[in-house]
Design a protein around this motif. Structure first.
Motif, short mmCIF file in Angstrom:
data_model
loop_
_atom_site.label_atom_id
_atom_site.label_comp_id
_atom_site.label_asym_id
_atom_site.label_seq_id
_atom_site.Cartn_x
_atom_site.Cartn_y
_atom_site.Cartn_z
N ASP A 1 22.49 -33.40 34.98
CA ASP A 1 22.13 -33.14 33.59
C ASP A 1 21.84 -31.64 33.46
O ASP A 1 21.05 -31.09 34.21
N TRP A 2 22.47 -30.97 32.53
CA TRP A 2 22.38 -29.53 32.40
C TRP A 2 21.82 -29.17 31.04
O TRP A 2 22.42 -29.45 30.02
N ASN A 3 20.66 -28.53 31.03
CA ASN A 3 20.03 -28.06 29.80
C ASN A 3 20.38 -26.58 29.66
O ASN A 3 19.62 -25.71 30.06
N ALA B 1 20.53 -24.44 27.18
CA ALA B 1 19.65 -23.56 26.39
C ALA B 1 18.45 -23.11 27.22
O ALA B 1 18.07 -21.93 27.19
N ALA B 2 17.84 -24.01 27.97
CA ALA B 2 16.66 -23.66 28.77
C ALA B 2 17.05 -22.73 29.93
O ALA B 2 16.36 -21.75 30.20
N GLY C 1 12.54 -25.35 25.62
CA GLY C 1 13.82 -26.05 25.71
C GLY C 1 13.84 -27.12 26.78
O GLY C 1 14.47 -28.16 26.63
N LEU C 2 13.11 -26.88 27.88
CA LEU C 2 13.13 -27.82 29.00
C LEU C 2 12.08 -28.91 28.89
O LEU C 2 12.34 -30.09 29.12
N SER D 1 8.05 -33.97 36.20
CA SER D 1 8.99 -32.90 36.53
C SER D 1 8.25 -31.67 37.05
O SER D 1 7.07 -31.47 36.77
N SER E 1 14.79 -27.04 37.96
CA SER E 1 13.97 -28.09 37.38
C SER E 1 14.28 -29.39 38.12
O SER E 1 15.44 -29.72 38.34
N ASP F 1 13.31 -33.56 38.28
CA ASP F 1 12.70 -34.71 37.62
C ASP F 1 12.32 -35.75 38.66
O ASP F 1 13.04 -35.94 39.64
#
Length: 155
Positions: A34-36, A38-39, A51-52, A91, A106, A108
């Motif tokens: 999973d790639w965020n 913006a964060a 964002g995260l 997280s 990051s 989780d």
């Protein structure tokens, strides 16, 4: 006897693999984390944390332990370990405060996982390594200063 058994096993494995590929059961598939974006592309810490993790207001906690060298001779490979005894951690994020994009990683966690991570990060220059831990809707942080003698982000 052992050679015959081994040959039979290999023939059976190859046959099963061929049937699986032919039937589409063993087709290679793309697996992405999973790639965020913006964060991870944020240029400042508050934007990255919002964002995260949905907030940019962590409170400082000594219950978060960061293990990193006081002096990193090469900023391209700085070993960092983060652990905490806080209950219900969902997280852990690692930040290099003076990097161009400060959010490094990051992780989780499920409810039964031990909140412990160990990795190597890149640091552009001497800065704080910040660990942000999310417990429920609350954020906690701690920091450790790391002096970098050779920058790892093109320096």
């Amino acid at each position: 006897m052992i050679d015959a058994t081994r040959r039979t096993l290999l023939k059976g494995s190859l046959a099963a693999g061929s049937v699986g590929v032919a039937a589409g059961l063993l087709a290679p598939r793309l697996a992405l984390a999973d790639w965020n974006a913006a964060a991870f592309q944020a240029k400042d810490i508050p934007t990255a944390l919002t964002g995260l993790m949905g907030s940019d207001a962590p409170e400082t906690s000594d219950r978060i332990k960061i293990k990193a060298p006081d002096i990193a001779e090469n900023g391209a490979v700085v070993p960092v370990t983060v652990e905490t005894d806080l209950e219900g951690v969902t997280s852990i994020a690692i930040i290099a405060s003076k990097n161009q994009t400060p959010l490094i990683a990051s992780f989780d966690f499920s409810g039964s996982a031990i909140p412990f991570v160990s990795t190597r990060i890149k640091m552009a220059e001497t800065a704080d390594v910040v660990a942000v831990v999310k417990v429920g809707d609350k954020l906690y942080q701690n920091a450790k200063s790391v002096k970098v003698t050779i920058g790892g982000c093109g320096g």
